[in-house]
Scaffold this motif. Structure first.
Motif, PDB file in Angstrom:
ATOM      1  N   THR A 108      45.966  48.631  43.994  1.00  0.00           N
ATOM      2  CA  THR A 108      46.377  47.505  43.172  1.00  0.00           C
ATOM      3  C   THR A 108      47.374  46.702  43.992  1.00  0.00           C
ATOM      4  OG1 THR A 108      46.127  48.814  41.175  1.00  0.00           O
ATOM      5  CG2 THR A 108      47.422  46.813  40.993  1.00  0.00           C
ATOM      6  N   VAL A 117      45.174  42.056  41.873  1.00  0.00           N
ATOM      7  CA  VAL A 117      43.982  42.461  42.618  1.00  0.00           C
ATOM      8  C   VAL A 117      43.834  43.972  42.471  1.00  0.00           C
ATOM      9  CG1 VAL A 117      42.912  42.587  44.901  1.00  0.00           C
ATOM     10  CG2 VAL A 117      44.288  40.586  44.280  1.00  0.00           C
ATOM     11  N   ARG A 118      42.620  44.404  42.082  1.00  0.00           N
ATOM     12  CA  ARG A 118      42.341  45.833  41.960  1.00  0.00           C
ATOM     13  C   ARG A 118      41.078  46.152  42.750  1.00  0.00           C
ATOM     14  NH1 ARG A 118      45.193  45.166  37.540  1.00  0.00           N
ATOM     15  NH2 ARG A 118      46.034  46.756  36.236  1.00  0.00           N
ATOM     16  N   THR A 145      34.056  48.134  43.627  1.00  0.00           N
ATOM     17  CA  THR A 145      34.325  46.842  43.006  1.00  0.00           C
ATOM     18  C   THR A 145      35.735  46.384  43.343  1.00  0.00           C
ATOM     19  OG1 THR A 145      35.107  47.857  40.952  1.00  0.00           O
ATOM     20  CG2 THR A 145      32.781  47.229  41.043  1.00  0.00           C
ATOM     21  N   SER A 147      38.463  43.360  41.847  1.00  0.00           N
ATOM     22  CA  SER A 147      38.667  42.326  40.840  1.00  0.00           C
ATOM     23  C   SER A 147      39.930  41.546  41.165  1.00  0.00           C
ATOM     24  CB  SER A 147      38.741  42.914  39.427  1.00  0.00           C
ATOM     25  OG  SER A 147      39.894  43.695  39.270  1.00  0.00           O
ATOM     26  N   ASP A 149      42.285  38.818  39.261  1.00  0.00           N
ATOM     27  CA  ASP A 149      42.565  38.230  37.945  1.00  0.00           C
ATOM     28  C   ASP A 149      41.453  38.527  36.940  1.00  0.00           C
ATOM     29  OD1 ASP A 149      45.037  37.208  38.646  1.00  0.00           O
ATOM     30  OD2 ASP A 149      44.188  35.308  39.325  1.00  0.00           O
ATOM     31  N   GLY A 150      40.924  39.745  36.983  1.00  0.00           N
ATOM     32  CA  GLY A 150      39.916  40.164  36.018  1.00  0.00           C
ATOM     33  C   GLY A 150      38.486  39.829  36.380  1.00  0.00           C
ATOM     34  N   GLN A 151      38.264  39.010  37.404  1.00  0.00           N
ATOM     35  CA  GLN A 151      36.902  38.697  37.841  1.00  0.00           C
ATOM     36  C   GLN A 151      36.455  39.773  38.815  1.00  0.00           C
ATOM     37  OE1 GLN A 151      36.693  34.655  39.279  1.00  0.00           O
ATOM     38  NE2 GLN A 151      36.227  33.950  37.215  1.00  0.00           N
ATOM     39  N   ARG A 152      35.498  40.567  38.376  1.00  0.00           N
ATOM     40  CA  ARG A 152      35.068  41.756  39.118  1.00  0.00           C
ATOM     41  C   ARG A 152      33.820  41.466  39.938  1.00  0.00           C
ATOM     42  NH1 ARG A 152      34.849  47.331  35.828  1.00  0.00           N
ATOM     43  NH2 ARG A 152      33.984  48.601  37.477  1.00  0.00           N
ATOM     44  N   THR A 153      33.834  41.944  41.186  1.00  0.00           N
ATOM     45  CA  THR A 153      32.712  41.753  42.098  1.00  0.00           C
ATOM     46  C   THR A 153      32.416  43.072  42.795  1.00  0.00           C
ATOM     47  OG1 THR A 153      33.491  39.502  42.540  1.00  0.00           O
ATOM     48  CG2 THR A 153      31.865  40.412  44.058  1.00  0.00           C
TER      49      THR A 153
END
Length: 163
Positions: A108, A117-118, A145, A147, A149-153
């Motif tokens: 994190t 960022v995670r 994965t 992410s 700000d919550g947008q996971r890729t």
């Protein structure tokens, strides 16, 4: 005399049980925000395999001594660094917390501008050994994965052997 002795014993037992109760009610100690358990060297630069890793450009993993120094508060360069690209250009994310083992990596961090960022990934030790023998190739070594700000890729990274 007997009643006094009995009262003292009872008070002693009550005092001990109160201490035990207080210890049981105490919250567990906080776990360290940084931890590593590595039996092998997984250090290196990891780069995306093909397209589709979103904004993740690379991940640097330091050597075990770097993790040990960082966890002991001795400073030095961060042992885990993500390089991302976003709307405002390239950014380097250092860890606020991490846990890394022979099989997994979790991190994190904070992106410039305060975004969280995670990263969660799985390490394939067999693929890493093959990539090192071949001085880098396009074999996925770390998948997972990331992410921002919550947008996971989803991503797949190979061990990069350099130019």
């Amino acid at each position: 005399m007997r009643s006094r002795l009995g009262a003292i014993v009872v008070m002693g037992v009550l005092a001990l049980s109160a201490c035990e109760r207080r210890e049981a009610d105490a919250p567990p100690p906080e776990t360290a925000p940084f931890s590593h358990r590595l039996s092998a060297d997984i250090s290196g630069d990891y780069r995306p395999v093909g397209e589709g890793s979103g904004n993740l450009v690379s991940m640097f993993v330091g050597q075990t001594a770097g993790f040990t120094a960082w966890e002991a508060g001795q400073g030095g360069p961060p042992p885990l660094i993500l390089s991302l690209v976003g709307p405002q250009g390239s950014m380097r994310v250092t860890p606020d917390a991490y846990a890394i083992t022979d099989d997994t990596v979790q991190m994190t961090g904070s992106a410039p501008g305060g975004g969280v960022v995670r990263l969660q990934g799985r390490i394939d030790q067999g693929a890493l050994a093959t990539a090192r023998r071949n001085l880098g190739d396009q074999t996925p070594v770390i998948t997972g994965t990331v992410s921002v700000d919550g947008q996971r890729t989803a991503f797949a990274l190979s061990w990069w052997g350099g130019d």
